[in-house]
Design an enzyme around this catalytic site. Structure first.
Site, PDB file in Angstrom:
ATOM      1  CG  HIS A  84      41.763  13.631  25.421  1.00 30.82           C
ATOM      2  ND1 HIS A  84      41.021  14.193  24.404  1.00 30.82           N
ATOM      3  CD2 HIS A  84      41.508  14.393  26.506  1.00 30.82           C
ATOM      4  CE1 HIS A  84      40.368  15.236  24.856  1.00 30.82           C
ATOM      5  NE2 HIS A  84      40.630  15.383  26.131  1.00 30.82           N
ATOM      6  CG  ASP A 220      40.319  12.682  21.343  1.00 30.74           C
ATOM      7  OD1 ASP A 220      40.204  11.684  22.070  1.00 30.74           O
ATOM      8  OD2 ASP A 220      40.892  13.730  21.716  1.00 30.74           O
ATOM      9  CB  SER A 629      37.520  16.573  26.824  1.00 32.41           C
ATOM     10  OG  SER A 629      38.507  17.251  26.135  1.00 32.41           O
TER      11      SER A 629
HETATM   12  N1  ARG Z   1      43.881  19.556  23.869  1.00 29.00           N
HETATM   13  C1  ARG Z   1      42.875  18.600  24.241  1.00 29.00           C
HETATM   14  C2  ARG Z   1      42.500  18.788  25.717  1.00 29.00           C
HETATM   15  O1  ARG Z   1      42.816  19.750  26.316  1.00 29.00           O
HETATM   16  C3  ARG Z   1      43.318  17.213  23.943  1.00 29.00           C
HETATM   17  C4  ARG Z   1      44.382  16.663  24.821  1.00 29.00           C
HETATM   18  C5  ARG Z   1      44.806  15.269  24.567  1.00 29.00           C
HETATM   19  N2  ARG Z   1      45.711  15.124  23.449  1.00 29.00           N
HETATM   20  C6  ARG Z   1      47.077  15.299  23.490  1.00 29.00           C
HETATM   21  N3  ARG Z   1      47.759  15.197  22.394  1.00 29.00           N
HETATM   22  N4  ARG Z   1      47.714  15.570  24.589  1.00 29.00           N
HETATM   23  O2  ARG Z   1      42.273  17.935  26.521  1.00 29.00           O
HETATM   24  N1  GLU Z   2      40.698  18.743  25.463  1.00 29.95           N
HETATM   25  C1  GLU Z   2      40.023  19.477  26.493  1.00 29.95           C
HETATM   26  C2  GLU Z   2      39.540  18.598  27.647  1.00 29.95           C
HETATM   27  O1  GLU Z   2      40.086  17.614  27.971  1.00 29.95           O
HETATM   28  C3  GLU Z   2      38.887  20.196  25.908  1.00 29.95           C
HETATM   29  C4  GLU Z   2      39.437  21.160  25.015  1.00 29.95           C
HETATM   30  C5  GLU Z   2      39.441  22.502  25.647  1.00 29.95           C
HETATM   31  O2  GLU Z   2      40.120  22.755  26.642  1.00 29.95           O
HETATM   32  O3  GLU Z   2      38.703  23.261  25.054  1.00 29.95           O
HETATM   33  O4  GLU Z   2      38.645  18.922  28.351  1.00 29.95           O
END
Ligand code: ARG
Ligand code: GLU
Length: 699
Positions: A84, A220, A629
């Site tokens: 991502h 991921d 991330s």
């Molecule tokens: N929750 C994770 C973050 O904050 C992954 C985000 C990407 N994935 C998604 N399904 N939107 O970045």
């Molecule tokens: N998915 C998040 C990012 O892009 C990290 C997950 C979080 O926020 O802990 O940085």
């Protein structure tokens, strides 16, 4: 025997009391942090993690494009980050014919690696505490503005004075709300090429349904490579550039993890707010989040339906939808966590305690008004904080035509500052508009507009009229920006859609924003005082600075958790779970045939756990946030064991309230990454580049 038992008990109590939670400054780990880490099982010294005299772990950690983290995993500059995090790049190389989002991408050799305009990776060369120099000449009699101007001047001279190489940059950042300052010397590489990415059905498996939750089965990850000039220094893209030779790269452990193993996450967390008063946490979770959630829900409903119907729209909206959905869901989880952990009541109880101690210590004159100041200011702040946030959601984040109109409004503003400003703004505006047009779809955007307007106003607005503007067309829209400054400004002011937005902006600029800023500044001044007071009044508590996009270390253990009564999550998920979740043809839970075949044949190579299964994800007590991330999860010896990419849902409240009971970060097990590269993609040449190690077997 008894003596031994006593010793063991003593050791147990030390290891239990070792602090978990906290994002620590890598140059200050000597002492308590090092002790904590050792108690949790680490064999690393502070110097192994951060050193300016020899290569150390920090030299392998790169800030990826300013928003994510990445790590070097080979002597040839191979770089690992999340799928991502590389999503925008993978998408921009994709088309209906070459759909790397859908099918994945694997460069077979260096010449097939794909350059990415604008993408950069930044390393930290050194970190110095410069608090004394930065605050010299500042005193309490000054206004905040006066203080800031001295701080700015001092920061500039500190940056000038530091010894650095010609290609390195410097910056000074504030910590503990302006109570401490650090200088960073950095090195930025601009030629970063895409090396590999799994299909989205692996890299984004579970998509939004599984986002922010455990059990998780997402691979991921994506791979890039850093290129440098012949002297191994940063350089703009050139075909003559060569793979970067890092000062350090992370060896990759094949031995895996078990519950209670030490883990450390090293990366660039973006923003946290651990020292907010209860009144602020209540405002965010009860007012700001709920109305923003409603707005995004309305926009997402339109996007999701359109994406399911049409493959072209699916690609056009993939990145945008993921961005909107991500925080929509995060806010919901954050609210649940704050509720479940009773965070507001706990903060209130803590504040009562703080108030008592202030009086006991005779500090009432100095700090006695802090909490009532917070109450008064947050009360006044509420309508502006909610209003401004909703405004930006509606006119900026979720609707693209309105966002373009906002850009035009900036352009008109720059014209008031003269032609030089205007020309600069026009160039940057054209780039931003092109960025929007590249994936623009008028019908979807218009439907979003229709869905959002009722959430802003009860006034009836004719969407057909708003969308009759020439700006919905890329060619016409960009052409409207040609000509002299006067012509352009006159032209945009003849556009009804622009005038519509301009009317709304007047309210934003004259009321919402200035009030928000003004009260916000006063709140920041009280917050700074509160931080100072906490450290003075409760000196034996441990404090760590809020995240501010600088390099941090967080550590903890591999650990399961209980999200609800009678439910317990094991810390590790396996490939079997991918197959359990498999829904043929589903846009979130489809599984590539090749992966199913490997599973059926149990063709796992050296990547299975001792139970014969391929691990996919695991969770731990590391305190992370957005920006972490792509951060490496590192074992007790400094080897890579996983890749951080998410948190559990209730645990997302850790941005305001870290609680080791329910806060868990989610990592991809590095053996899944290797398995996909080797067995799924057949890119064995990349595995050969890495240094695979067996820290447990060799013990
Ligand atoms: N929750 C994770 C973050 O904050 C992954 C985000 C990407 N994935 C998604 N399904 N939107 O970045
Ligand atoms: N998915 C998040 C990012 O892009 C990290 C997950 C979080 O926020 O802990 O940085």
């Amino acid at each position: 025997m008894i003596k031994f038992l006593k010793l063991a008990l003593l050791f147990l109590s030390i290891s239990v009391s070792a602090q978990q939670g906290g994002m620590w400054i890598p140059s200050l780990l000597n002492g308590m942090n090092e002790q904590d880490m050792t108690a949790l099982g680490s064999k690393l010294t502070a110097e192994d993690i951060y050193s300016i005299n020899k290569s150390s772990l920090k030299d392998a950690i790169g800030h990826f494009n300013g928003g994510c983290t990445s790590e070097v995993i080979s002597s040839k500059g191979l770089l690992l980050t999340n799928h991502h995090c590389g999503f925008g790049q993978i998408q921009s190389h994709s088309s209906l014919e070459n759909d790397y989002l859908k099918d994945g991408f694997w460069a077979k050799n260096l010449s097939e690696e794909l350059p990415n305009k604008g993408l950069f990776v930044q390393f930290i060369v050194r970190i110095d505490d410069v608090t004394t120099s930065v605050l010299s000449g500042v005193n309490d009699a000054m206004t905040e503005k006066q203080k800031q101007s001295i701080i700015d001047r001092n920061s500039a001279s500190v940056q000038k004075a530091v010894k650095r190489e010609a290609w390195q940059e410097t910056k000074v950042k504030s910590f503990f709300k302006g109570n401490q300052y650090f200088l960073f010397v950095t090195e930025t590489y601009n030629d970063i090429r895409l090396v590999g990415a799994p299909p989205s059905s692996i890299g984004k498996f579970g998509s939004d349904t599984d986002n922010w939750v455990f059990p998780r089965h997402t691979g991921d990850f994506s791979l890039f490579r850093i290129y440098a000039d012949k002297n191994n220094r940063p350089a703009e893209y050139s075909k003559d550039n060569v793979p970067y030779t890092p000062k350090h790269f992370l060896p990759v452990s094949l031995d895996g993890i078990a519950e209670d193993d030490f883990t450390m996450v090293f990366g660039f967390p973006g923003r946290t707010n651990e020292y907010l008063p209860a009144v602020a946490v209540a405002q965010i979770t009860q007012k700001v989040n709920p109305s923003n959630i409603r707005i995004r829900e309305a926009a997402l409903k339109v996007m999701d339906a359109a994406m399911k119907k049409d493959d072209k729209i699916r690609i056009q909206y993939a990145s945008k939808q993921a961005r909107i959905a991500n925080y929509w869901k995060k806010w919901i989880g954050e609210n649940q966590g704050i509720e479940k952990s009773n965070a507001i009541a706990k903060k209130k109880a803590f504040e009562t305690e703080f108030r008592k101690k202030v009086i006991e210590k005779g500090l009432g004159d100095k700090y006695g008004s802090i909490l009532s100041d917070f109450d008064r200011l947050y009360n006044a702040y509420e309508q502006f904080a909610v209003g401004r946030s909703n405004f930006l959601e509606i006119f900026y984040r979720n609707n693209e035509l309105m966002r373009m109109m906002m850009f035009l409004n900036d352009l008109e503003y720059s014209a008031q500052q003269g032609t030089a400003q205007f020309e600069k703004a026009r160039t940057s505006l054209k780039g931003r508009m092109q960025g929007i047009y590249k994936n623009y779809n008028v019908e979807v955007d218009k439907d979003i507009f229709k869905a959002l307007m009722p959430l802003y106003t009860s006034e009836k607005i004719d969407a057909d009229k708003i969308y009759a503007t020439d700006y919905v067309d890329a060619n016409k829209g960009l052409k409207m920006l040609d000509g002299s400054m006067t012509e352009v400004i006159e032209r945009i002011n003849n556009d009804d859609t622009y005038l519509f937005l301009k009317g709304k902006m007047e309210y934003f600029n004259s009321r919402l924003n200035p009030q928000f800023m003004e009260i916000g500044e006063r709140i920041a001044a009280v917050q700074k005082k509160y931080m100072t007071a906490l450290m003075e009044v409760m000196p034996s508590d441990r404090y760590y600075p809020d995240a501010n996009s600088t390099l941090r270390v967080t550590y903890g253990k591999v650990k399961g958790y209980s999200p609800r009564d009678a439910v317990y999550y094991n810390p590790v998920s396996y490939l079997d779970g991918v197959i359990e979740k498999y829904v043929p043809g589903d846009y979130e839970f489809d599984v590539p045939q090749r992966l199913i075949d490997l599973y059926k044949a149990k063709d796992y190579g050296q990547y299975a756990d001792s139970n014969g299964k391929v691990p996919v994800c695991f969770i731990g007590t590391n305190h992370t946030t957005g920006g972490n991330s792509g951060s490496p999860a590192i074992d007790a010896h400094g080897n890579l064991i996983g890749l951080n990419f998410d948190r559990v849902w209730e645990g997302t409240m850790s941005d305001m309230n870290y609680d080791p009971e329910i806060c868990r970060n989610i990592m991809v097990d590095v053996r899944y990454v290797l398995f996909i590269i080797d067995k799924y993609a057949g890119a064995k040449h990349l595995i050969d580049e890495m240094k695979l190690v067996h820290p447990k077997k060799n013990k």
